[in-house]
Design a protein around this motif. Structure first.
Motif, PDB file in Angstrom:
ATOM      1  N   SER A 136      29.108   3.872 -66.069  1.00  0.00           N
ATOM      2  CA  SER A 136      28.868   5.313 -66.116  1.00  0.00           C
ATOM      3  C   SER A 136      28.557   5.904 -64.757  1.00  0.00           C
ATOM      4  CB  SER A 136      27.712   5.613 -67.076  1.00  0.00           C
ATOM      5  OG  SER A 136      28.017   5.180 -68.381  1.00  0.00           O
ATOM      6  N   GLY A 137      28.071   5.074 -63.833  1.00  0.00           N
ATOM      7  CA  GLY A 137      27.726   5.567 -62.506  1.00  0.00           C
ATOM      8  C   GLY A 137      26.290   5.236 -62.152  1.00  0.00           C
ATOM      9  N   ILE A 138      25.833   5.771 -61.024  1.00  0.00           N
ATOM     10  CA  ILE A 138      24.490   5.506 -60.512  1.00  0.00           C
ATOM     11  C   ILE A 138      23.770   6.837 -60.353  1.00  0.00           C
ATOM     12  CG2 ILE A 138      23.137   4.521 -58.621  1.00  0.00           C
ATOM     13  CD1 ILE A 138      25.555   2.726 -58.000  1.00  0.00           C
ATOM     14  N   ALA A 139      22.665   6.983 -61.020  1.00  0.00           N
ATOM     15  CA  ALA A 139      21.903   8.230 -60.954  1.00  0.00           C
ATOM     16  C   ALA A 139      21.344   8.446 -59.550  1.00  0.00           C
ATOM     17  CB  ALA A 139      20.768   8.193 -61.977  1.00  0.00           C
ATOM     18  N   PRO A 140      21.243   9.701 -59.115  1.00  0.00           N
ATOM     19  CA  PRO A 140      20.728  10.012 -57.767  1.00  0.00           C
ATOM     20  C   PRO A 140      19.197   9.956 -57.738  1.00  0.00           C
ATOM     21  CG  PRO A 140      21.285  12.045 -58.886  1.00  0.00           C
ATOM     22  CD  PRO A 140      21.677  10.929 -59.820  1.00  0.00           C
ATOM     23  N   LEU A 141      18.660   8.752 -57.818  1.00  0.00           N
ATOM     24  CA  LEU A 141      17.233   8.567 -58.017  1.00  0.00           C
ATOM     25  C   LEU A 141      16.415   9.160 -56.874  1.00  0.00           C
ATOM     26  CD1 LEU A 141      15.308   7.341 -60.064  1.00  0.00           C
ATOM     27  CD2 LEU A 141      15.455   5.175 -58.836  1.00  0.00           C
ATOM     28  N   SER A 142      16.833   8.928 -55.646  1.00  0.00           N
ATOM     29  CA  SER A 142      16.050   9.443 -54.521  1.00  0.00           C
ATOM     30  C   SER A 142      16.035  10.964 -54.508  1.00  0.00           C
ATOM     31  CB  SER A 142      16.583   8.902 -53.198  1.00  0.00           C
ATOM     32  OG  SER A 142      17.895   9.354 -52.963  1.00  0.00           O
ATOM     33  N   SER A 143      17.126  11.590 -54.915  1.00  0.00           N
ATOM     34  CA  SER A 143      17.170  13.061 -54.985  1.00  0.00           C
ATOM     35  C   SER A 143      16.223  13.584 -56.058  1.00  0.00           C
ATOM     36  CB  SER A 143      18.593  13.536 -55.275  1.00  0.00           C
ATOM     37  OG  SER A 143      19.461  13.205 -54.222  1.00  0.00           O
ATOM     38  N   LEU A 144      16.132  12.875 -57.175  1.00  0.00           N
ATOM     39  CA  LEU A 144      15.190  13.253 -58.220  1.00  0.00           C
ATOM     40  C   LEU A 144      13.757  13.152 -57.706  1.00  0.00           C
ATOM     41  CD1 LEU A 144      16.901  11.327 -61.157  1.00  0.00           C
ATOM     42  CD2 LEU A 144      16.693  13.818 -61.029  1.00  0.00           C
ATOM     43  N   VAL A 145      13.461  12.056 -57.007  1.00  0.00           N
ATOM     44  CA  VAL A 145      12.112  11.858 -56.466  1.00  0.00           C
ATOM     45  C   VAL A 145      11.782  12.936 -55.434  1.00  0.00           C
ATOM     46  CG1 VAL A 145      10.673  10.322 -55.062  1.00  0.00           C
ATOM     47  CG2 VAL A 145      12.047   9.382 -56.928  1.00  0.00           C
ATOM     48  N   GLN A 146      12.733  13.233 -54.551  1.00  0.00           N
ATOM     49  CA  GLN A 146      12.492  14.225 -53.507  1.00  0.00           C
ATOM     50  C   GLN A 146      12.165  15.596 -54.080  1.00  0.00           C
ATOM     51  OE1 GLN A 146      16.054  14.059 -51.130  1.00  0.00           O
ATOM     52  NE2 GLN A 146      15.605  11.970 -50.408  1.00  0.00           N
ATOM     53  N   ARG A 147      12.693  15.895 -55.245  1.00  0.00           N
ATOM     54  CA  ARG A 147      12.433  17.203 -55.870  1.00  0.00           C
ATOM     55  C   ARG A 147      11.224  17.184 -56.800  1.00  0.00           C
ATOM     56  NH1 ARG A 147      17.403  16.713 -54.295  1.00  0.00           N
ATOM     57  NH2 ARG A 147      18.656  18.540 -53.705  1.00  0.00           N
ATOM     58  N   GLY A 148      10.520  16.057 -56.840  1.00  0.00           N
ATOM     59  CA  GLY A 148       9.314  15.996 -57.645  1.00  0.00           C
ATOM     60  C   GLY A 148       9.555  15.894 -59.128  1.00  0.00           C
TER      61      GLY A 148
ATOM     62  N   LEU B  91      19.245  -0.456 -56.410  1.00  0.00           N
ATOM     63  CA  LEU B  91      20.389   0.455 -56.395  1.00  0.00           C
ATOM     64  C   LEU B  91      20.124   1.660 -55.500  1.00  0.00           C
ATOM     65  CD1 LEU B  91      21.568   0.500 -60.121  1.00  0.00           C
ATOM     66  CD2 LEU B  91      22.961  -0.136 -58.143  1.00  0.00           C
ATOM     67  N   ALA B  92      18.922   2.206 -55.608  1.00  0.00           N
ATOM     68  CA  ALA B  92      18.592   3.369 -54.779  1.00  0.00           C
ATOM     69  C   ALA B  92      18.643   3.021 -53.298  1.00  0.00           C
ATOM     70  CB  ALA B  92      17.216   3.898 -55.156  1.00  0.00           C
ATOM     71  N   LYS B  93      18.143   1.854 -52.928  1.00  0.00           N
ATOM     72  CA  LYS B  93      18.184   1.425 -51.529  1.00  0.00           C
ATOM     73  C   LYS B  93      19.633   1.272 -51.061  1.00  0.00           C
ATOM     74  CE  LYS B  93      13.869  -1.170 -52.174  1.00  0.00           C
ATOM     75  NZ  LYS B  93      12.950  -0.283 -51.474  1.00  0.00           N
ATOM     76  N   ALA B  94      20.465   0.674 -51.910  1.00  0.00           N
ATOM     77  CA  ALA B  94      21.857   0.434 -51.524  1.00  0.00           C
ATOM     78  C   ALA B  94      22.631   1.739 -51.379  1.00  0.00           C
ATOM     79  CB  ALA B  94      22.528  -0.463 -52.553  1.00  0.00           C
ATOM     80  N   VAL B  95      22.474   2.632 -52.344  1.00  0.00           N
ATOM     81  CA  VAL B  95      23.214   3.894 -52.327  1.00  0.00           C
ATOM     82  C   VAL B  95      22.820   4.752 -51.129  1.00  0.00           C
ATOM     83  CG1 VAL B  95      23.468   6.096 -53.539  1.00  0.00           C
ATOM     84  CG2 VAL B  95      23.697   3.956 -54.787  1.00  0.00           C
ATOM     85  N   ASN B  96      21.526   4.734 -50.791  1.00  0.00           N
ATOM     86  CA  ASN B  96      21.039   5.576 -49.702  1.00  0.00           C
ATOM     87  C   ASN B  96      21.044   4.884 -48.346  1.00  0.00           C
ATOM     88  OD1 ASN B  96      19.794   8.237 -50.961  1.00  0.00           O
ATOM     89  ND2 ASN B  96      19.317   6.557 -52.366  1.00  0.00           N
TER      90      ASN B  96
END
Length: 439
Positions: free
Chosen positions: A287-299, A327-332
């Motif tokens: 299905s893909g990889i969720a943008p976890l760091s973007s979610l965290v950055q926006r609180g 996954l978040a480390k790899a994507v970013n």
């Protein structure tokens, strides 16, 4: 003079999750009537409290019970069916036909008991569940002694469970009324997904959730196809449609939330929604990889979910923590993204907050209920240990879980689940269902 408590747990490390980034070494937790009374140094605890039961965890980390923010527990009976298919083929060719033929109250009760055993053994003390026959699921969670939020599922097409949207809601609300006084059970409104629920039904969900103060538990933005089909059918992306219909708010749990653009992220943040991040299921179904760091950055608040055992195939939050962080480390291309403490927060207090249970569970805090998990960090495979939180996320798996308490009651001791149903009985049940499902 010493004070009497029911239990005193002495651990090498107590990791409370709140305050953030905190590790207490050689600390103790005092419990009375299922609640955490105190968290203090062992030397002080041994003189201050007299306990009916003392548990010594000399080389263990004691953490809050893990929260599985998205599961279909009964689907444990379909573990491994239709593997290696993309989401819609998996649903249409394997899962929906099997459900149409076999799902019943007995199926849900048996599958949920099997899942509860797996989750408790792996340190999961709370499950946010979504499936048919919620009354059977509630009965199974109650029998297992596990905390659960049971979904009042709703779709716009008939299944063996219900004939239409009104029937789903009527039956689900009746279940809530029957179980509303059960101390470990709560309920959510659980419309399946934007592609299976109409605007009129969503408006009813929004009204009902507001009236009863219930979380809304929904799959959304799981695949790219869901987005394109939503645009074609409604002229807007699914999250924009849900916003227009009044569903977005602090009680919304957006499950998966993989395909998010800037406007989607802004909507989730503006309305204070939570996300149930299911990295293993998303990987397995392609299905893909969720943008976890973007979610965290926006609180945006984030919890972790396993999804069902048919699409994961493990109900294992240790695995989800590790996959989420890596996954978040790899994507970013950034090793500092989603540090271990953040992953543990998502697996505990983040999930509790999404469910509106943060005042009761999710951290080792005096006044909260004693939902706890002890993880053994002894033995050569765990050594050396410079940082127990790092070990929890990057080294340990659920096999290291030694003790689990739910509401102060011991549910796993020395790695053995203490359930009213035996493993032998569970194996007999699964054998019967496996035979049915392949015929």
């Amino acid at each position: 003079m010493s004070e009497s408590v029911d239990q005193l747990i002495h651990a090498r490390w107590v990791i409370p999750v709140s305050p953030a980034d905190t590790v207490f070494e050689h600390y103790s937790v005092a419990i009375r009537a299922g609640a955490i009374v105190d968290v203090l140094a062992q030397s002080e605890a041994r003189s201050r409290y007299r306990a009916a039961e003392v548990v010594e965890l000399g080389e263990h980390a004691l953490i809050p019970g893990l929260v599985n923010l998205h599961a279909h527990a009964a689907m444990n009976l379909m573990r491994g069916m239709g593997d290696d298919l993309p989401l819609m083929r998996w649903l249409q060719e394997t899962i929906w036909p099997a459900e149409g033929k076999h799902v019943s109250p007995a199926f849900v009760r048996d599958g949920t008991l099997l899942a509860a055993r797996e989750m408790l053994r792996g340190g999961i003390t709370t499950c946010n569940d979504m499936y048919f026959y919620p009354e059977a699921a509630a009965r199974a969670f109650d029998e297992a002694g596990m905390r659960a939020v049971v979904g009042i599922i709703m779709l716009d097409f008939p299944t063996p469970y219900a004939s239409d949207a009104d029937d789903y809601l009527r039956k689900g609300l009746r279940t809530r009324d029957q179980w509303r006084d059960a101390p470990l059970l709560g309920f959510s409104v659980a419309p399946h997904a934007p592609y299976t629920v109409s605007d009129a039904s969503f408006e009813r969900v929004a009204s009902l959730a507001a009236e009863l103060d219930l979380p809304i538990h929904i799959h959304v933005h799981e695949t790219a196809t869901e987005i394109s089909d939503g645009l074609a059918a409604h002229g807007v992306r699914p999250l924009a449609r849900l916003e227009r219909l009044g569903l977005l708010g602090p009680n919304l749990i957006a499950v998966h939330a993989v395909h998010l653009d800037e406007t989607d992220l802004a909507r989730l943040a503006h309305h204070g929604c939570s996300v149930a991040h299911c990295p293993t299921s998303n990987m397995k179904l392609g299905s893909g990889i969720a943008p976890l760091s973007s979610l965290v950055q926006r609180g945006i608040n984030i919890g972790l979910g396993t999804d069902g055992a048919a699409s994961n195939n493990r109900l294992d939050i240790f695995q989800e923590m590790r996959h989420a962080a890596l996954l978040a480390k790899a994507v970013n291309c950034d090793a500092s993204v989603i540090p271990a403490h953040r992953a543990l927060h998502m697996a505990t207090l983040g999930g509790a907050q999404a469910l509106g249970l943060e005042n009761n569970i999710g951290s080792i805090t005096p006044g909260k209920r004693a939902d706890l998990c002890a993880v053994s960090l002894s033995g050569p495979l765990m050594q050396p240990c410079f940082d127990p939180v790092s070990h929890l996320v990057y080294v340990c798996d659920r096999d290291q879980v030694s003790h689990v308490w739910v509401d102060g009651t011991l549910r796993v001791k020395d790695g053995t689940a203490l359930l009213r149903i035996s493993d032998k009985e569970l194996l007999e049940i699964t054998t019967v269902w496996q035979t049915k499902l392949v015929n």
